[in-house]
Design a protein around this motif. Structure first.
Motif, PDB file in Angstrom:
ATOM      1  N   ALA A 185       0.598  -1.203   0.058  1.00 36.41           N
ATOM      2  CA  ALA A 185       0.048   0.247   0.077  1.00 36.41           C
ATOM      3  C   ALA A 185       0.796   1.260   0.035  1.00 36.41           C
ATOM      4  N   LEU A 186       0.333   2.341  -0.366  1.00 32.24           N
ATOM      5  CA  LEU A 186       0.860   3.707  -0.331  1.00 32.24           C
ATOM      6  C   LEU A 186      -0.124   4.526   0.519  1.00 32.24           C
ATOM      7  N   ASN A 187       0.583   5.381   1.453  1.00 28.41           N
ATOM      8  CA  ASN A 187      -0.191   6.369   2.215  1.00 28.41           C
ATOM      9  C   ASN A 187       0.077   7.546   1.712  1.00 28.41           C
ATOM     10  N   PRO A 188      -0.551   8.218   0.955  1.00 29.44           N
ATOM     11  CA  PRO A 188      -0.289   9.822   0.315  1.00 29.44           C
ATOM     12  C   PRO A 188      -0.826  10.503   1.562  1.00 29.44           C
ATOM     13  N   VAL A 189      -0.081  11.914   1.474  1.00 30.62           N
ATOM     14  CA  VAL A 189      -0.345  12.940   2.179  1.00 30.62           C
ATOM     15  C   VAL A 189      -1.601  13.767   1.244  1.00 30.62           C
ATOM     16  N   SER A 213       1.351  23.520   6.496  1.00 24.55           N
ATOM     17  CA  SER A 213       2.036  23.482   7.789  1.00 24.55           C
ATOM     18  C   SER A 213       2.412  22.275   8.503  1.00 24.55           C
ATOM     19  N   THR A 214       1.517  21.333   8.167  1.00 23.18           N
ATOM     20  CA  THR A 214       1.686  20.014   8.745  1.00 23.18           C
ATOM     21  C   THR A 214       2.795  18.900   8.088  1.00 23.18           C
ATOM     22  N   ILE A 215       3.097  19.410   6.806  1.00 20.45           N
ATOM     23  CA  ILE A 215       4.077  18.640   6.030  1.00 20.45           C
ATOM     24  C   ILE A 215       5.342  19.307   6.004  1.00 20.45           C
ATOM     25  N   PRO A 216       6.168  18.598   6.670  1.00 18.15           N
ATOM     26  CA  PRO A 216       7.658  19.101   6.648  1.00 18.15           C
ATOM     27  C   PRO A 216       8.327  19.303   5.340  1.00 18.15           C
ATOM     28  N   ILE A 217       8.389  18.821   4.274  1.00 21.57           N
ATOM     29  CA  ILE A 217       8.769  19.222   3.222  1.00 21.57           C
ATOM     30  C   ILE A 217       8.077  20.250   2.566  1.00 21.57           C
ATOM     31  N   GLY A 218       6.960  20.559   2.994  1.00 21.95           N
ATOM     32  CA  GLY A 218       6.261  22.126   2.731  1.00 21.95           C
ATOM     33  C   GLY A 218       5.656  22.114   1.312  1.00 21.95           C
ATOM     34  N   ARG A 219       4.891  20.818   0.845  1.00 19.16           N
ATOM     35  CA  ARG A 219       4.433  20.854  -0.539  1.00 19.16           C
ATOM     36  C   ARG A 219       3.468  19.634  -0.289  1.00 19.16           C
ATOM     37  N   MET A 246       3.799   2.221   2.714  1.00 17.10           N
ATOM     38  CA  MET A 246       4.738   3.164   2.673  1.00 17.10           C
ATOM     39  C   MET A 246       4.189   4.763   2.626  1.00 17.10           C
ATOM     40  N   GLU A 247       4.532   5.366   3.369  1.00 16.36           N
ATOM     41  CA  GLU A 247       4.134   6.940   3.228  1.00 16.36           C
ATOM     42  C   GLU A 247       4.830   7.708   2.169  1.00 16.36           C
ATOM     43  N   VAL A 248       3.979   8.282   1.360  1.00 20.96           N
ATOM     44  CA  VAL A 248       4.446   9.270   0.385  1.00 20.96           C
ATOM     45  C   VAL A 248       3.819  10.519   0.973  1.00 20.96           C
ATOM     46  N   ASP A 249       4.634  11.451   1.995  1.00 25.30           N
ATOM     47  CA  ASP A 249       3.767  12.525   2.735  1.00 25.30           C
ATOM     48  C   ASP A 249       4.745  13.577   3.134  1.00 25.30           C
TER      49      ASP A 249
END
Length: 254
Positions: A185-189, A213-219, A246-249
């Motif tokens: 599985a993938l867990n996208p933000v 603001s909750t996503i450290p990479i900023g996008r 796997m998180e894609v977040d």
């Protein structure tokens, strides 16, 4: 060409993350059945991707449609190597006790029961495939969500449905590994897809800034991000990987 000679079905493949996955799969050599309720968008996506893509109108909450989807893939492509359960819905942000029974039933039907229908149809077919690298006969990729790992308030029943997808992925992976079927599985933000406005409730600069603001990479995540991750997990390079969600977040769940 990491998916050369592979046949894939992608539900909800006409737009958003699904379209990104379809584009990457075709670029990497796969033949793809784009299954979507919006047949016009599906046909447009297939036309843009060329001869290795085909569109089919499918309502994943219908057992009859899901069976037809499998039969169509076999008819046109000869087999099914990869199934991507990507189609999903949400409810608008609101207190959990205010979500209507109609919305709740729709979430169960599309986010959960559709995967049951698809697994019921595809598993016997994949068991009949000749084993490939590492003895793998097929791969099922479920698109879950960071909502199932780190739930956001006011999306309670959507969060719960994605938690179910994560547990189903792990349970099915353990059961099917001896038969040569990988389940991941993938867990996208939250991403730039048609569902983004529904997650936020309203698409305003302020609400986007709050989510970002909750996503450290900023996008936000993109269809290309999901396509790249899906390609790896569904390729022979990942033949030793199963049960992974796997998180894609961009770091949101850290």
């Amino acid at each position: 060409m990491r998916l050369q000679n592979k046949v894939a079905i992608v539900t909800g493949g006409a737009s958003g993350f699904g379209a990104g996955i379809c584009a990457k799969f075709v670029a990497e050599g796969a033949q793809v059945l784009i299954a979507d309720r919006d047949i016009d968008k599906a046909l447009d996506t297939a036309a843009a991707l060329g001869a290795r893509a085909r569109a089919l109108r499918v309502d994943v909450s219908s057992a009859t449609d899901v069976r037809l989807m499998m039969e169509t893939a076999e008819l046109h492509f000869g087999r099914i190597d990869i199934l991507v359960n990507n189609a999903g819905v949400t409810h608008l942000p609101q207190p959990l006790e205010q979500v209507s029974e109609e919305d709740f039933d729709r979430i169960v039907a599309v986010n959960m029961k559709a995967i049951y229908y698809a697994m019921r149809e595809v598993v016997p077919r994949m068991k009949g495939n000749s084993p490939g690298t590492g003895g793998v006969r097929g791969v099922v990729l479920n698109i879950a969500s960071t909502a199932g790992v780190s739930p956001r308030p006011r999306l309670g029943w959507y969060n719960a449905s994605k938690g179910w997808v994560i547990t189903a992925t792990r349970a099915n992976a353990v059961e099917l590994a001896p038969q040569g079927i990988r389940v991941v599985a993938l867990n996208p933000v939250a991403g730039e897809t048609p569902l983004l406005k529904s997650f936020m409730g309203e698409d305003t600069p302020e609400m986007r800034a709050k989510f970002l603001s909750t996503i450290p990479i900023g996008r936000f995540s993109t269809p290309e991000d999901l396509g790249n991750a899906a390609c790896f997990l569904c390729s022979d390079e990942a033949s030793m990987i199963t049960g992974v969600c796997m998180e894609v977040d961009g770091g949101r769940c850290i």
